[in-house]
Design a protein around this motif. Structure first.
Motif, PDB file in Angstrom:
ATOM      1  N   ARG A  46       1.366  -0.966   0.485  1.00 47.90           N
ATOM      2  CA  ARG A  46      -0.008  -0.003  -0.160  1.00 47.90           C
ATOM      3  C   ARG A  46       1.041   1.495   0.115  1.00 47.90           C
ATOM      4  O   ARG A  46       0.403   1.856  -0.508  1.00 47.90           O
ATOM      5  CB  ARG A  46      -0.933   0.024   0.679  1.00 47.90           C
ATOM      6  CG  ARG A  46      -2.168   1.153   0.980  1.00 47.90           C
ATOM      7  CD  ARG A  46      -2.229   1.168   2.376  1.00 47.90           C
ATOM      8  NE  ARG A  46      -2.747  -0.136   3.083  1.00 47.90           N
ATOM      9  CZ  ARG A  46      -4.077  -0.079   3.168  1.00 47.90           C
ATOM     10  NH1 ARG A  46      -4.867   0.682   2.625  1.00 47.90           N
ATOM     11  NH2 ARG A  46      -4.792  -1.225   4.201  1.00 47.90           N
TER      12      ARG A  46
ATOM     13  N   GLU B 134       0.880   4.049  -3.190  1.00 46.96           N
ATOM     14  CA  GLU B 134       0.436   5.651  -2.670  1.00 46.96           C
ATOM     15  C   GLU B 134       1.798   6.908  -3.011  1.00 46.96           C
ATOM     16  O   GLU B 134       1.714   7.705  -4.030  1.00 46.96           O
ATOM     17  CB  GLU B 134       1.257   5.691  -0.866  1.00 46.96           C
ATOM     18  CG  GLU B 134      -0.217   5.163  -0.296  1.00 46.96           C
ATOM     19  CD  GLU B 134      -0.914   5.268   0.733  1.00 46.96           C
ATOM     20  OE1 GLU B 134       0.410   6.042   1.675  1.00 46.96           O
ATOM     21  OE2 GLU B 134      -1.432   5.621   1.630  1.00 46.96           O
TER      22      GLU B 134
ATOM     23  N   ARG C 153      -3.898   5.703  -4.689  1.00 43.67           N
ATOM     24  CA  ARG C 153      -4.521   5.453  -2.902  1.00 43.67           C
ATOM     25  C   ARG C 153      -5.515   5.615  -2.488  1.00 43.67           C
ATOM     26  O   ARG C 153      -6.644   5.478  -3.631  1.00 43.67           O
ATOM     27  CB  ARG C 153      -4.284   6.491  -2.519  1.00 43.67           C
ATOM     28  CG  ARG C 153      -3.934   8.076  -2.577  1.00 43.67           C
ATOM     29  CD  ARG C 153      -3.773   9.461  -1.840  1.00 43.67           C
ATOM     30  NE  ARG C 153      -1.693   8.989  -1.538  1.00 43.67           N
ATOM     31  CZ  ARG C 153      -1.607  10.300  -3.086  1.00 43.67           C
ATOM     32  NH1 ARG C 153      -2.142  10.606  -4.246  1.00 43.67           N
ATOM     33  NH2 ARG C 153      -0.220  10.199  -2.839  1.00 43.67           N
TER      34      ARG C 153
ATOM     35  N   TRP D 287      -6.384   2.847  -4.673  1.00 44.31           N
ATOM     36  CA  TRP D 287      -6.337   1.467  -4.365  1.00 44.31           C
ATOM     37  C   TRP D 287      -6.998   0.033  -4.091  1.00 44.31           C
ATOM     38  O   TRP D 287      -6.330  -0.616  -3.989  1.00 44.31           O
ATOM     39  CB  TRP D 287      -4.749   1.909  -3.154  1.00 44.31           C
ATOM     40  CG  TRP D 287      -4.855   0.901  -1.783  1.00 44.31           C
ATOM     41  CD1 TRP D 287      -5.693  -0.047  -0.754  1.00 44.31           C
ATOM     42  CD2 TRP D 287      -3.782  -0.808  -2.239  1.00 44.31           C
ATOM     43  NE1 TRP D 287      -4.602  -0.863  -0.506  1.00 44.31           N
ATOM     44  CE2 TRP D 287      -3.723  -1.378  -0.809  1.00 44.31           C
ATOM     45  CE3 TRP D 287      -2.432  -0.808  -3.738  1.00 44.31           C
ATOM     46  CZ2 TRP D 287      -2.844  -2.720  -0.838  1.00 44.31           C
ATOM     47  CZ3 TRP D 287      -1.965  -1.757  -3.132  1.00 44.31           C
ATOM     48  CH2 TRP D 287      -2.183  -2.536  -1.540  1.00 44.31           C
TER      49      TRP D 287
END
Length: 243
Positions: free
Chosen positions: A180, A184, A189, A193
């Protein structure tokens, strides 16, 4: 059943795939020179390249030549990493399937059944960790070509993580948070994401098509973002819907 997103493939994504494959080949050559052709380092570099070929849905003949030697050496090496050898078998079986060499694939599968009983599931998966390390190292270089390669490997790592159910492994569950953070850094994000995690599945979705959809979000692709799947089959990231 045909995979979704095949029609979304772009020349830019296909070029990034080939460029990243060439980087993996050079990385393999460097590991072989530094540590030896059948060292653990070179064997893992071969697995990374084979996993890349598998995700792209091509080069199955090359996968065979990459992996057969390691399996031969591993038969006489009691210290061989069991999970590394098992991934080599799994990828080779896949290659034989697509090359329509089913009998050879079944033979490799049967030979490897006893290996699965000896896997230490309390330890992190070595291939998943190696992919994540390569993605992180490439992103950290900073130049655009390395960042492009880093994103390809990051998406491959996420797809490997999702497709093989690593969220169920206590040893590997933390990889998702590390991924993650990596995504980003590539401007993916929040809802984007979550959308990416949902569609990063090598069996259900075409990897190169997914890469084609996501590359423009990163600022690393020259062409404008195109619309993706139709409503009812797969929702696109929010920014994709706005274009």
């Amino acid at each position: 059943m045909a995979k979704s997103f095949v029609s979304k493939r772009t020349p830019s994504a296909e070029q990034r795939m080939e460029d990243t494959a060439e980087h993996h080949r050079e990385y393999l050559r460097s590991m072989g020179r530094e540590y030896g052709r059948h060292s653990p380092e070179a064997s893992m570099a071969r697995l990374i390249l084979a996993a890349h070929y598998s995700a792209g849905g091509q080069n199955y003949g090359d996968m065979e030549s990459l992996l057969c030697g390691d399996l031969t050496v591993a038969k006489g090496d009691q210290e061989a990493n069991t999970r590394r050898v098992l991934w080599a078998r799994s990828l080779l079986i896949e290659a034989y399937f697509y090359l329509n060499r089913i009998a050879e694939g079944m033979r490799i599968s049967n030979e490897g059944k006893s290996l699965a009983r000896n896997i230490d599931m309390s330890a992190p998966d070595p291939l998943l960790e190696a992919l994540l390390q390569r993605a992180t190292a490439l992103k950290a270089k900073g130049d655009i070509e390395s960042r492009q390669r880093g994103f390809v490997v990051a998406l491959l790592t996420l797809s490997w993580y999702v497709s093989h159910g690593f969220e169920r492994s206590r040893a590997d569950a933390c990889v998702k948070d590390r991924l993650r953070s990596l995504f980003e850094a590539y401007r993916i994000r929040g809802d984007e994401w979550e959308w990416t995690v949902k569609h990063a599945h090598l069996t259900r979705y075409d990897f190169v098509g997914l890469l084609s959809i996501l590359l423009p979000h990163t600022g690393l692709a020259p062409e404008p973002l195109t619309a993706v799947a139709k409503r009812g089959s797969a929702r696109t990231p929010r920014r994709a819907a706005q274009h």
